[in-house]
Design an enzyme around this catalytic site. Structure first.
Site, PDB file in Angstrom:
ATOM      1  N   SER A 143      32.822  38.870  37.101  1.00  0.00           N
ATOM      2  CA  SER A 143      33.158  37.518  37.568  1.00  0.00           C
ATOM      3  C   SER A 143      33.490  36.650  36.363  1.00  0.00           C
ATOM      4  O   SER A 143      32.913  36.843  35.277  1.00  0.00           O
ATOM      5  CB  SER A 143      31.962  36.901  38.305  1.00  0.00           C
ATOM      6  OG  SER A 143      32.193  35.526  38.552  1.00  0.00           O
ATOM      7  N   TYR A 157      23.160  34.888  38.027  1.00  0.00           N
ATOM      8  CA  TYR A 157      24.350  35.630  38.490  1.00  0.00           C
ATOM      9  C   TYR A 157      25.340  35.807  37.341  1.00  0.00           C
ATOM     10  O   TYR A 157      25.840  36.914  37.087  1.00  0.00           O
ATOM     11  CB  TYR A 157      25.000  34.860  39.644  1.00  0.00           C
ATOM     12  CG  TYR A 157      26.340  35.390  40.079  1.00  0.00           C
ATOM     13  CD1 TYR A 157      26.442  36.504  40.911  1.00  0.00           C
ATOM     14  CD2 TYR A 157      27.530  34.783  39.657  1.00  0.00           C
ATOM     15  CE1 TYR A 157      27.680  36.993  41.312  1.00  0.00           C
ATOM     16  CE2 TYR A 157      28.771  35.262  40.052  1.00  0.00           C
ATOM     17  CZ  TYR A 157      28.838  36.368  40.882  1.00  0.00           C
ATOM     18  OH  TYR A 157      30.067  36.853  41.271  1.00  0.00           O
TER      19      TYR A 157
END
Ligand code: NAP
Length: 248
Positions: A143, A157
């Site tokens: 990501s 995350y």
């Protein structure tokens, strides 16, 4: 050339879009999912309708035995693997680090980091030429959070994905001589269920308008890049970290 691939987290979102594009190329796809069997079976039916073959395979990527079993299942159904997409991932609720408890952190790193490592290890064991594999392509879905850090939202995350980028850098060097390419693909804001899972169903559109394109990406736009990395067209691409983020 027709290929056999395993996509973790393929019942919904980006993984589903990868499975459907692969199906349109006539490929055979292992459609892994965690718990949403109905969605996985819909993906399987849609891959078949698109011209490919598919099998749904339940399994939690954070559990070693489940990961081994999902590789066994796809190989039993379609033969040796040509490609693997370590795509399964989760986010948490919006929180600053000061408010996060250990169980949240453990789950985040278990699914996103340990899950990617176990999937990558098993891909290495199955596809490496010295172990009887035929070489192939491993795509790790990271990501752009890994370079943004996601403050006040989910730094856990972001960090769990930064580890995945580093895995791509090191593993690509271990597996280059084995005929296996390893790359990290970093999506930006993409319109999937993941944002609702983190308690922010409007997140992709709310933040999407602030990006250069003024909109979130579609899962299909991310899947195109993943399919390229899986394909022979990417034959000289390994150890790359590629952002598909609409310029964000
Ligand atoms: P999504 O729509 O929430 O779908 C998640 C998929 O992963 C589902 O198929 C789910 O299965 C599966 N899954 C979740 N936990 C799992 C586990 N422990 N074991 C096996 N499968 C599991 O997510 P997405 O947005 O497509 O995200 C896919 C990947 O892209 C993730 O790694 C995510 O971090 C990354 N990403 C997404 C965005 C974005 O904006 N959407 C941006 C950057 C990166 P069930 O259906 O059974 O629950």
């Amino acid at each position: 050339m027709s290929k056999t691939i395993l996509v973790t987290g393929a019942s919904r979102g980006i993984g589903r879009a990868v499975a459907l594009l692969a199906g349109a190329r006539g490929w055979s796809v292992g459609v892994n999912y965690a718990g949403n069997r109905e969605a996985a079976e819909k993906t399987v039916a849609d891959v078949v309708a698109a011209g490919g073959k598919a099998v749904a395979i339940a399994g939690d990527v954070s559990r070693e035995a489940n990961v081994i079993a999902m590789f066994d299942a796809v190989t039993a159904a379609f033969g040796p693997l040509d490609g693997v997409v370590a795509n399964a991932g989760i986010v948490g609720d919006k929180q600053a680090l000061v408010d996060m408890d250990a169980s949240r952190l453990e789950r985040m790193f278990a699914v996103n980091t340990l899950g990617a490592f176990l999937t990558a290890r098993e891909a290495a064991r199955r596809m490496a030429r010295s172990r009887g594999g035929k070489g192939g392509s491993l795509v790790l879905v990271s990501s752009i959070a890994a370079r943004i850090g996601s403050p006040f939202e989910y730094v856990d995350y972001a960090a769990s994905k930064a580890a995945v980028d580093t895995l791509a850098l090191g593993l690509s060097k271990e597996l280059g001589p084995e005929g296996v390419r390893v790359n990290s693909l970093r999506p930006g804001l993409t319109d999937t269920d993941i944002h609702a899972s983190g308690g922010q169903p409007d997140r992709a559109h709310r933040l999407g308008v602030t990006t250069p394109f003024g909109r979130p990406g579609k899962p299909e736009e991310i899947a195109e890049a993943i399919l390229w990395l899986l394909s022979d067209a990417a034959s000289y691409t390994s150890g790359a970290i590629i952002d598909i983020s609409g310029g964000r």
